[in-house]
Design an enzyme around this catalytic site. Structure first.
Site, mmCIF file in Angstrom:
data_model
loop_
_atom_site.group_PDB
_atom_site.id
_atom_site.type_symbol
_atom_site.label_atom_id
_atom_site.label_comp_id
_atom_site.label_asym_id
_atom_site.label_seq_id
_atom_site.Cartn_x
_atom_site.Cartn_y
_atom_site.Cartn_z
ATOM 1 N N SER A 32 1.569 -11.596 -3.600
ATOM 2 C CA SER A 32 1.772 -12.788 -2.766
ATOM 3 C C SER A 32 0.662 -12.914 -1.724
ATOM 4 O O SER A 32 0.512 -13.971 -1.107
ATOM 5 C CB SER A 32 3.150 -12.775 -2.114
ATOM 6 O OG SER A 32 3.365 -11.535 -1.484
ATOM 7 N N THR A 55 4.220 -4.499 -7.700
ATOM 8 C CA THR A 55 5.349 -3.552 -7.737
ATOM 9 C C THR A 55 5.068 -2.372 -8.647
ATOM 10 O O THR A 55 5.478 -1.249 -8.362
ATOM 11 C CB THR A 55 6.628 -4.290 -8.212
ATOM 12 O OG1 THR A 55 7.000 -5.212 -7.199
ATOM 13 C CG2 THR A 55 7.784 -3.339 -8.461
ATOM 14 N N THR A 101 3.942 -9.370 -10.130
ATOM 15 C CA THR A 101 4.460 -10.444 -10.984
ATOM 16 C C THR A 101 4.525 -11.791 -10.260
ATOM 17 O O THR A 101 4.506 -12.835 -10.901
ATOM 18 C CB THR A 101 5.877 -10.101 -11.492
ATOM 19 O OG1 THR A 101 6.730 -9.877 -10.371
ATOM 20 C CG2 THR A 101 5.876 -8.872 -12.373
HETATM 21 N N1 ASP Z 1 5.964 -8.706 -4.788
HETATM 22 C C1 ASP Z 1 5.496 -8.083 -6.008
HETATM 23 C C2 ASP Z 1 4.113 -8.614 -6.299
HETATM 24 O O1 ASP Z 1 3.980 -9.696 -6.818
HETATM 25 C C3 ASP Z 1 6.454 -8.371 -7.120
HETATM 26 C C4 ASP Z 1 6.140 -7.672 -8.416
HETATM 27 O O2 ASP Z 1 5.079 -7.127 -8.650
HETATM 28 O O3 ASP Z 1 7.040 -7.683 -9.295
HETATM 29 O O4 ASP Z 1 3.167 -7.980 -5.960
#
Ligand code: ASP
Length: 340
Positions: free
Chosen positions: A57, A12, A87
């Site tokens: 993911s 993100t 994250t």
């Molecule tokens: N879907 C994002 C990821 O893990 C979530 C984030 O970065 O907060 O790439």
């Protein structure tokens, strides 16, 4: 001035906000991102390596290997490493990297953000500045720096989807907390390696994907387990209740399945769906039976550490022709401060 390598992997932090959500935008961000924060160059001499650009993911063990290879090749050129990462699987990557590097004597810091850097009220700037600062310290661990806290990577878990305070280490104190000053909690740090002062760390990439994680819930129909071909699997991690408890009565009993795992020479681990404290298989009758069958306890390790540790141990075992007993022994030891 210390030299830091900033490794871009996506997440993100590097996404672009749109009306209907956030999207990856590699052309725009893959090595431009940090230039949005000119003050970073006052903290360290920074080079950027756009390694890959993914929602975390979509990451798997191939990406962990690429990160390990990159850090290994650049190791002597830099004083520390910062990895920009999504994250969602950050705690898995941090755990995997911790196992893949033995004798680390520099900081490897993972960070990201809940809101893209380009977003209003983004937490990206703060997380990135803090991480670069921590990467110039004498910490010798793989750590996650997020929302003014520094966590041991293989003790961390993502706790919140919507809060800036997204991570925690339920069973270990923080390594540092950042306020007006940075409060380094050195007593919580791993000791800097002494045995390889001249040789530097050793890197061991390779993670076996032939494992399965199963979550128990009330009413789980055990006949669903019959269709799993255990021949193709090396290890099973069972997410049981509380201190490692699971059903043992009638048609819902997991005991026959544990015997099947044993007969197929699988490494079977029980972890807990509860985040805090440790699995103790001696507490209840179910756990004691599991112990008799040869099931391992994950102790107070996170799921992320348990998964990546078993994947790494199995791969290393295939390279070194070690037995399941040797893997079991190492799984129950603390290799990188991941269990008490
Ligand atoms: N879907 C994002 C990821 O893990 C979530 C984030 O970065 O907060 O790439």
């Amino acid at each position: 001035m210390k030299k830091i390598l900033l490794i871009q992997t996506g997440g993100t932090i590097a996404m672009q906000a749109q009306l209907d959500g956030v999207v990856l935008d590699p052309d725009r961000w893959s090595n431009q991102l940090y230039k949005q924060i000119p003050s970073l160059n006052k903290i360290a001499d920074i080079n950027v390596e756009p390694l890959f650009f993914e929602d975390s993911s979509d990451l798997h063990s191939y990406h962990w290997d690429s990160l390990l290879n990159l850090i290994q090749h650049k190791y002597t050129q830099y004083d520390g490493f910062v990895i920009l990462h999504g994250t969602d699987t950050m705690a898995y990557t941090a755990s995997a990297l911790s196992f893949g590097i033995d004798g680390l004597d520099k900081p490897v810091i993972l960070t990201g953000s809940q809101v893209p850097l380009s977003g209003i009220r983004s937490d990206a700037q703060r997380n990135l500045i803090n991480s670069v600062e921590i990467a110039t310290s004498d910490l010798t661990e793989v750590a996650i720096c997020f929302n003014d806290h520094v966590y041991r990577g293989n003790r961390a878990t993502k706790m919140s989807v919507g809060d800036f305070d997204a991570f925690a280490t339920p069973n270990y104190p923080t390594l540092a907390d950042i306020g007006l000053d940075i409060d380094f909690h050195r007593k919580n740090w791993l000791n800097a390696p002494t045995n390889c002062l001249n040789n530097g760390p050793s890197f061991h990439s390779g993670f076996s994907g032939d494992i399965l994680v199963l979550t128990i819930y009330p009413g789980f129909q055990n006949n669903q387990l019959d269709s799993i071909s255990l021949k193709d699997i090396d290890a099973i991690i069972i997410r049981a209740y509380g201190s490692g408890n699971f059903p043992i009565k009638g048609e819902y009993s997991w005991i026959p399945f544990l015997h099947r795992c044993k007969d197929n020479n699988l490494i079977t681990v029980i972890t807990s769906q509860a985040n805090y404290d440790a699995v103790n298989l001696k507490n209840y009758s179910a756990g004691r039976t599991a112990l008799d069958i040869g099931v391992l306890s994950s102790g107070d390790m996170t799921l992320e550490a348990s998964v990546t540790k078993i994947m790494w141990l199995i791969s290393a075992h295939q390279d070194n022709h070690e037995s399941n007993l040797q893997i079991a022994k190492k799984f129950q030891e603390s290799l990188r401060g991941e269990r008490s």
